[in-house]
Design an enzyme around this catalytic site. Structure first.
Site: not given
Ligand SMILES: Cc1ncc(COP(=O)(O)O)c(C=O)c1O
Length: 414
Positions: A127, A371
């Site tokens: 991500h 993302c």
């Molecule tokens: C694998 C992963 N990492 C990080 C995030 C970021 O999450 P947050 O927006 O709660 O910080 C997400 C959210 O979609 C995710 O799926």
């Protein structure tokens, strides 16, 4: 996990009032829990109760309700530690989400430990939250970034692991892809990292809501999670890290709470974890997270996982039978080896069009790059439609998605 109990989904659904509402004249079919899960009434009630009976700022007041609020907040930390398999609650730093947890590692540990030319190994399926903070450090420090590639079958390609990991200071890897549902073999990666003398940072955002988490057994060094994907409220997440690593890390944000002493010419930081929790923390949110953890523990994470594998299997089998070559489901083909995050392509329809037409039938799926733009480029697509399953979904939800896809097909044939 096949001997885990089955979930009583009808009983679970009764705890989620939002699932009773209608959207565009249809019952709500929520298939976007990878973006954010819905909340059971137990979580909402725990937060209401806190505000109605106990609210005061934490760690400061000496009066009764301030002490009660502090106790409730720290109790949530202890529950979180237990849920993650951490023996020491003071190894849990509360943040506002996993993004902040990953930034904390990059900006605090990274700035203290990485110099020009030092290497960090990430994967192509991260991500943005586990890429951009490292790119920022690359710009600032000139660190080297390497990436484990994604194979054509959408697993992580470890062919070159030994070469890529050689000399790196940290490996950052997702426990489950938020696009493909892929579950990388963390045990192999941790073993290789140990031999290379590297620390391991795991992004547990998609793992913790769905599978039992045990940071001790995993033997990683940092583990980030986010509350709103695991039945908790928004505004709360956290980082688990080994105490000795946290104690060697400088504070990330400065302000109240994170200090032991401040003089006009300097400051002494607080103990961990409070050193990393500058300002008034998300108190009600931590209490809501604690209630979410109670809810998940009462069901049992093995049962949650079993339900997810069975429903993923139903999704892949029934929708492939129904739509044949018109439907491509991305990610590993074996349901037991992946999560219930199901990105798909349908005929030649644009993911945003799919999402919009499905919405007319009350079906919520996400469309976009999720993302994960580097992964989209690797997959050769600009975007995907993504359905994601959770403990309150059932076969009727998957069937509703199928029916809505048929409507989309008819609509665009017209
Ligand atoms: C694998 C992963 N990492 C990080 C995030 C970021 O999450 P947050 O927006 O709660 O910080 C997400 C959210 O979609 C995710 O799926």
């Amino acid at each position: 996990m096949t001997d885990a109990p089955t979930l009583d989904v009808a009983k679970i659904r009764a705890d989620f009032p939002i699932l009773d509402r209608e959207v565009n004249g249809h019952r709500l079919v929520y298939l976007d829990s990878a973006a954010s899960s819905q909340k059971p009434r137990q979580v909402v009630e725990a937060m209401d109760r806190y505000y109605e009976t106990t609210h005061a700022n934490v760690h400061r007041g000496v009066y009764q309700i301030a002490a009660d609020a502090t106790h409730a907040f720290e109790e949530a930390r202890a529950k979180t530690a237990r849920f993650l398999g951490a023996s020491d609650p003071e190894e849990i730093v509360f943040t506002k989400n996993v993004t902040e947890a990953l930034n904390l590692v990059a900006h605090s540990w990274g700035r203290a430990n990485l110099r020009e030319g030092d290497a960090v190994l990430l994967t192509e399926m991260e991500h943005h939250a586990n890429i951009v903070p490292w790119l920022q450090l690359q710009q600032e420090r000139g660190i080297e970034l390497r990436y484990l590639p994604v194979a054509d079958d959408h697993t992580l390609d470890l062919t070159d692991l030994d070469r890529l990991i050689d000399g790196v200071k940290l490996v950052g890897v997702t426990a489950m892809s938020n696009v493909l549902g892929t579950i990388p073999p963390l045990d192999r990666i941790v073993t290789a990292a140990r031999s290379a003398g590297a620390l391991v940072l795991v992004d547990g955002a998609q793992w913790t809501p769905h599978l039992p988490t045990d940071v001790a057994a995993l033997d990683c060094d940092f583990f980030g999670f986010t509350g709103h994907k695991m039945l908790g409220p928004t505004g709360i997440g956290g980082l688990w890290a080994r105490r000795e690593i946290l104690e060697a890390m400088p504070p990330f944000l400065g302000g109240g709470e994170m200090i032991r002493d401040v003089r006009l010419d300097g400051f002494t930081p607080n103990e961990v974890p409070w050193r990393f929790e500058a300002g008034t923390p998300p108190i009600a949110e931590a209490i809501g997270l604690g209630a979410a953890i109670d809810y998940l523990e009462a069901l049992g994470m093995a049962a949650v996982r079993r339900h997810e594998v069975e429903l993923t299997s139903y999704f892949m089998r029934t929708l492939s039978e129904r739509f044949g070559d018109d439907l491509t489901i991305h990610g590993p083909s074996e349901p037991a080896e992946r999560g219930g995050v199901l990105s798909f392509a349908f005929r030649d329809l644009h993911p945003h069009d799919i999402s919009q037409v499905l919405d007319q039938e009350g079906v919520c799926v996400r469309a976009g790059h999720h993302c994960a733009k580097p992964l989209m480029r690797r997959m050769g697509v600009g975007a995907t439609a993504r359905a994601s399953l959770y403990l309150y979904n059932d076969e009727a939800d998957v069937d509703a998605l199928g029916d809505a896809l048929e409507s989309a097909s008819d609509f665009f044939d017209f």
